[in-house]
Design an enzyme around this catalytic site. Structure first.
Site, PDB file in Angstrom:
ATOM      1  N   LYS A  34      -7.540   2.518   0.068  1.00  0.00           N
ATOM      2  CA  LYS A  34      -7.343   1.215  -0.575  1.00  0.00           C
ATOM      3  C   LYS A  34      -8.179   1.122  -1.853  1.00  0.00           C
ATOM      4  O   LYS A  34      -7.778   0.480  -2.821  1.00  0.00           O
ATOM      5  CB  LYS A  34      -7.677   0.098   0.402  1.00  0.00           C
ATOM      6  CG  LYS A  34      -6.904   0.260   1.748  1.00  0.00           C
ATOM      7  CD  LYS A  34      -5.969  -0.809   2.017  1.00  0.00           C
ATOM      8  CE  LYS A  34      -5.074  -0.739   3.232  1.00  0.00           C
ATOM      9  NZ  LYS A  34      -4.793   0.428   4.014  1.00  0.00           N
ATOM     10  N   LYS A  50      -9.432  -6.371   2.276  1.00  0.00           N
ATOM     11  CA  LYS A  50      -9.045  -5.132   2.970  1.00  0.00           C
ATOM     12  C   LYS A  50     -10.168  -4.118   3.032  1.00  0.00           C
ATOM     13  O   LYS A  50     -10.686  -3.693   1.994  1.00  0.00           O
ATOM     14  CB  LYS A  50      -7.863  -4.477   2.240  1.00  0.00           C
ATOM     15  CG  LYS A  50      -6.601  -5.309   2.209  1.00  0.00           C
ATOM     16  CD  LYS A  50      -5.451  -4.479   1.657  1.00  0.00           C
ATOM     17  CE  LYS A  50      -4.140  -5.214   1.773  1.00  0.00           C
ATOM     18  NZ  LYS A  50      -3.001  -4.324   1.486  1.00  0.00           N
ATOM     19  N   GLU A  54       0.864  -1.185   0.000  1.00  0.00           N
ATOM     20  CA  GLU A  54       0.000   0.000   0.000  1.00  0.00           C
ATOM     21  C   GLU A  54       0.891   1.222   0.000  1.00  0.00           C
ATOM     22  O   GLU A  54       2.100   1.136   0.226  1.00  0.00           O
ATOM     23  CB  GLU A  54      -0.897   0.028   1.240  1.00  0.00           C
ATOM     24  CG  GLU A  54      -0.099   0.126   2.532  1.00  0.00           C
ATOM     25  CD  GLU A  54      -0.876   0.696   3.716  1.00  0.00           C
ATOM     26  OE1 GLU A  54      -1.968   1.255   3.526  1.00  0.00           O
ATOM     27  OE2 GLU A  54      -0.357   0.602   4.845  1.00  0.00           O
ATOM     28  N   ARG A  97      10.567  -3.202   8.129  1.00  0.00           N
ATOM     29  CA  ARG A  97       9.867  -3.767   9.292  1.00  0.00           C
ATOM     30  C   ARG A  97       9.783  -5.274   9.104  1.00  0.00           C
ATOM     31  O   ARG A  97       9.539  -5.746   7.995  1.00  0.00           O
ATOM     32  CB  ARG A  97       8.455  -3.196   9.396  1.00  0.00           C
ATOM     33  CG  ARG A  97       8.418  -1.722   9.733  1.00  0.00           C
ATOM     34  CD  ARG A  97       7.001  -1.195   9.649  1.00  0.00           C
ATOM     35  NE  ARG A  97       6.468  -1.293   8.308  1.00  0.00           N
ATOM     36  CZ  ARG A  97       5.184  -1.155   7.997  1.00  0.00           C
ATOM     37  NH1 ARG A  97       4.292  -0.947   8.934  1.00  0.00           N
ATOM     38  NH2 ARG A  97       4.787  -1.263   6.744  1.00  0.00           N
ATOM     39  N   SER A 123       4.702   6.696   9.533  1.00  0.00           N
ATOM     40  CA  SER A 123       5.547   6.848  10.713  1.00  0.00           C
ATOM     41  C   SER A 123       6.835   6.026  10.647  1.00  0.00           C
ATOM     42  O   SER A 123       7.098   5.333   9.671  1.00  0.00           O
ATOM     43  CB  SER A 123       4.749   6.486  11.964  1.00  0.00           C
ATOM     44  OG  SER A 123       4.254   5.178  11.851  1.00  0.00           O
TER      45      SER A 123
HETATM   46  P1  ADP Z   1      -2.705  -0.837   6.910  1.00  0.00           P
HETATM   47  O1  ADP Z   1      -3.192   0.396   6.273  1.00  0.00           O
HETATM   48  O2  ADP Z   1      -3.560  -1.324   8.014  1.00  0.00           O
HETATM   49  O3  ADP Z   1      -1.243  -0.748   7.273  1.00  0.00           O
HETATM   50  P2  ADP Z   1      -1.833  -2.712   4.878  1.00  0.00           P
HETATM   51  O4  ADP Z   1      -2.402  -2.828   3.532  1.00  0.00           O
HETATM   52  O5  ADP Z   1      -0.487  -2.127   4.985  1.00  0.00           O
HETATM   53  O6  ADP Z   1      -2.878  -1.928   5.776  1.00  0.00           O
HETATM   54  O7  ADP Z   1      -1.831  -4.136   5.551  1.00  0.00           O
HETATM   55  C1  ADP Z   1      -1.378  -4.350   6.869  1.00  0.00           C
HETATM   56  C2  ADP Z   1      -0.394  -5.491   6.894  1.00  0.00           C
HETATM   57  O8  ADP Z   1      -0.996  -6.677   6.365  1.00  0.00           O
HETATM   58  C3  ADP Z   1       0.842  -5.264   6.049  1.00  0.00           C
HETATM   59  O9  ADP Z   1       1.820  -4.572   6.783  1.00  0.00           O
HETATM   60  C4  ADP Z   1       1.254  -6.685   5.687  1.00  0.00           C
HETATM   61  O10 ADP Z   1       1.976  -7.261   6.760  1.00  0.00           O
HETATM   62  C5  ADP Z   1      -0.074  -7.406   5.578  1.00  0.00           C
HETATM   63  N1  ADP Z   1      -0.537  -7.411   4.175  1.00  0.00           N
HETATM   64  C6  ADP Z   1      -1.258  -6.458   3.570  1.00  0.00           C
HETATM   65  N2  ADP Z   1      -1.499  -6.763   2.281  1.00  0.00           N
HETATM   66  C7  ADP Z   1      -0.904  -7.932   2.066  1.00  0.00           C
HETATM   67  C8  ADP Z   1      -0.777  -8.777   0.922  1.00  0.00           C
HETATM   68  N3  ADP Z   1      -1.336  -8.459  -0.246  1.00  0.00           N
HETATM   69  N4  ADP Z   1      -0.080  -9.925   1.053  1.00  0.00           N
HETATM   70  C9  ADP Z   1       0.484 -10.262   2.238  1.00  0.00           C
HETATM   71  N5  ADP Z   1       0.401  -9.524   3.338  1.00  0.00           N
HETATM   72  C10 ADP Z   1      -0.279  -8.361   3.272  1.00  0.00           C
HETATM   73 MG    MG Z   2       0.374  -0.723   6.076  1.00  0.00          MG
END
Ligand code: ADP
Ligand code: MG
Length: 474
Positions: free
Chosen positions: A305, A364, A144, A450, A151
């Site tokens: 998203k 999501k 994303e 991370r 942060s």
């Molecule tokens: P947020 O806005 O809550 O940070 P993210 O899209 O970054 O949302 O998703 C949170 C976490 O979920 C990510 O840091 C990752 O660890 C996991 N994640 C998100 N999308 C994927 C994906 N397509 N495949 C694998 N893990 C994912």
């Molecule tokens: Mg994220």
């Protein structure tokens, strides 16, 4: 592709000793967080969680992530200026998602009145994982892009020194010298300082808009201190303070406690729980003002998203970035499969596909901050429940990225030292400034790695799942 730490991982005594050194080095370097018990006081603090060892990152993918950052900056900025695109893309979402609808309402209200703001500052972080292809070659895939309150640029500026020392203690000086310098807090502060300067009122301040609970204050202080070093005054305020004491003059200049505010840097306002009625009113006041908002509400919406999913549709990037075919190709190469669950035949098919094979996908909602996504069996159950309801349009579906795990130790206060199978997520910070029509700054400002144990599907550092890391390029 693995980092050369295999011998170290097997040597328990060396690991124990290195972990003790690591924790003290982190405390000395300022890799700090307030405690869960006392999130608003600095009397007792602890180290922010981090890996004992740097994690291997393929250098080609690392370079690719840096090389596409300026393109993403341009893209986010273009979206933020494209009312038609935002309106059309978010139309189905705002019918079912109250939070996005309220943000969108402020966006429209501010546009109707006419923008007072003429300098625009974007600070974002584009996050990636390294997807393991069928032949084992890793590929850079965007998770994303965070366009508000991105942060850990501060704390991560201090982890390289810690990992360098750990490697030396473990007899790996040569490897220690190969760790790349990284200072996002400086790059972020440079952007804020430039925006402050362009605003053009030397007595005006920069306001960090902060949450009620401020565990991660030291991360913010890193950026703040860089501004003080440039003789720029920084104040920290909450929405509540803005509601009580913020005001606009006739030219819509923003004042807090009698001081003019040049830049509002949001480290707040990205999730529904940040808002009550008064806070929404405070947000509207800020958005109506002439102050440089980082980000303005349009840029926050550009980070949803739903927008991410729409960008993956054929032709969308070309429309948003006309005449920039190379940038479009670089951006598109980082996209994983993204699917709309909008009402209609296509959405029905997508929902059925995910229900049949839930482990291939992530579901999501329009939320930030970690811990909101759905995976596996839970994904299947939720989607089955809402598949015939318009509620499903508040979600997007994404291909699940499957990186190659590696062994590491995650150091966390009050936790036993044990080896974990881990995966990493690389973020690149982008900073840009537009004055009227003209881009006056467009940079990649550093990175954040991370790492988390593979048993956690979701969640970042603030959510208590991932920990800070440093890339070791291989
Ligand atoms: P947020 O806005 O809550 O940070 P993210 O899209 O970054 O949302 O998703 C949170 C976490 O979920 C990510 O840091 C990752 O660890 C996991 N994640 C998100 N999308 C994927 C994906 N397509 N495949 C694998 N893990 C994912
Ligand atoms: Mg994220």
């Amino acid at each position: 592709m693995a980092a050369p730490w295999g011998d170290v991982l097997r040597n328990e005594a060396a690991v124990q000793e290195a972990a003790r050194v690591a924790v003290d080095a982190a405390l000395l370097a300022g890799v700090l967080m307030r405690t869960e018990g006392e999130p608003n006081a600095s009397d007792v603090v602890n180290y922010a969680p981090f890996t004992l060892l740097p994690s291997a990152v393929p250098s080609a993918l690392f370079e690719q992530a840096y090389a596409v950052q300026q393109d993403f900056n341009l893209l986010v900025d273009a979206i933020s200026q494209n009312k038609e695109f935002l309106e059309h893309t978010l139309a189905s979402t705002i019918k079912v998602d109250d939070f996005t609808a309220r943000l969108f309402g402020i966006y429209m209200q501010v546009l109707e009145e006419g923008l007072a703001q003429s300098v625009f500052l974007g600070i974002n972080r584009s996050d990636y994982m390294f997807d393991r292809g069928v032949d084992g070659t890793p590929a850079l895939k965007q998770i994303e892009i965070n366009t508000i309150a991105a942060s850990f640029g501060g704390l991560t500026s201090r982890t390289v020194a810690v990992h360098g020392q750990v490697l030396k203690v473990l007899g790996k000086s040569k490897e220690a010298s190969r760790l790349l310098p990284n200072n996002p807090s400086k790059g972020l502060a440079l952007g804020i300082a430039k925006a402050w300067e362009l605003y053009g009122s030397p007595s005006a301040v920069v306001m960090f808009l902060v949450e009620e609970v401020q565990r991660n204050i030291f991360d913010q202080r890193c950026v703040e201190n860089e501004l003080w070093n440039r003789n720029i005054r920084v104040i920290r305020r909450r929405f509540r303070d803005v509601f009580e004491k913020g005001s606009l003059d006739d030219a819509r200049r923003l004042y807090m406690d009698g001081q003019e505010v040049a830049v509002v840097y949001y480290r707040e306002g990205y999730v529904p729980k940040n808002y009550d009625q008064q806070n929404w009113e405070a947000r509207l006041l800020l958005e109506r003002s002439r102050a440089v908002k980082c980000p303005d509400i349009a840029t926050q919406l550009a980070g949803t998203k739903k927008v991410q999913q729409e960008l993956s549709q054929p032709g969308t990037l070309e429309k948003l970035l006309p005449g920039r075919a190379e940038a479009v190709a670089r951006i598109r190469a980082t996209f994983a499969g993204l699917y709309s669950l909008d009402v209609g035949e296509e959405g029905d098919k997508i929902a059925a596909m995910a229900i049949a094979d839930p482990d291939r996908f992530v579901l999501k909602p329009q939320r930030e901050g970690g811990g909101n996504n759905l995976y596996g069996e839970e994904l299947r159950q939720v989607l089955e429940k809402i598949r015939d309801s318009p509620e499903r349009t508040s979600y997007i579906l994404m291909d699940k990225i499957k990186p190659q795990p590696a062994m590491n130790y995650l150091l966390r206060a009050h936790s036993p030292l044990q080896v974990s199978e881990c995966i990493s997520e690389l973020g690149i910070f982008g900073v840009y400034i537009r004055q009227g029509e003209e881009m006056v700054m467009n940079e990649a400002a550093g990175h954040l790695l991370r790492t988390k144990a593979i048993e956690h599907a979701d969640g970042g550092v603030a959510a208590g799942v991932a920990v800070l890391d440093t890339p070791y390029l291989v």
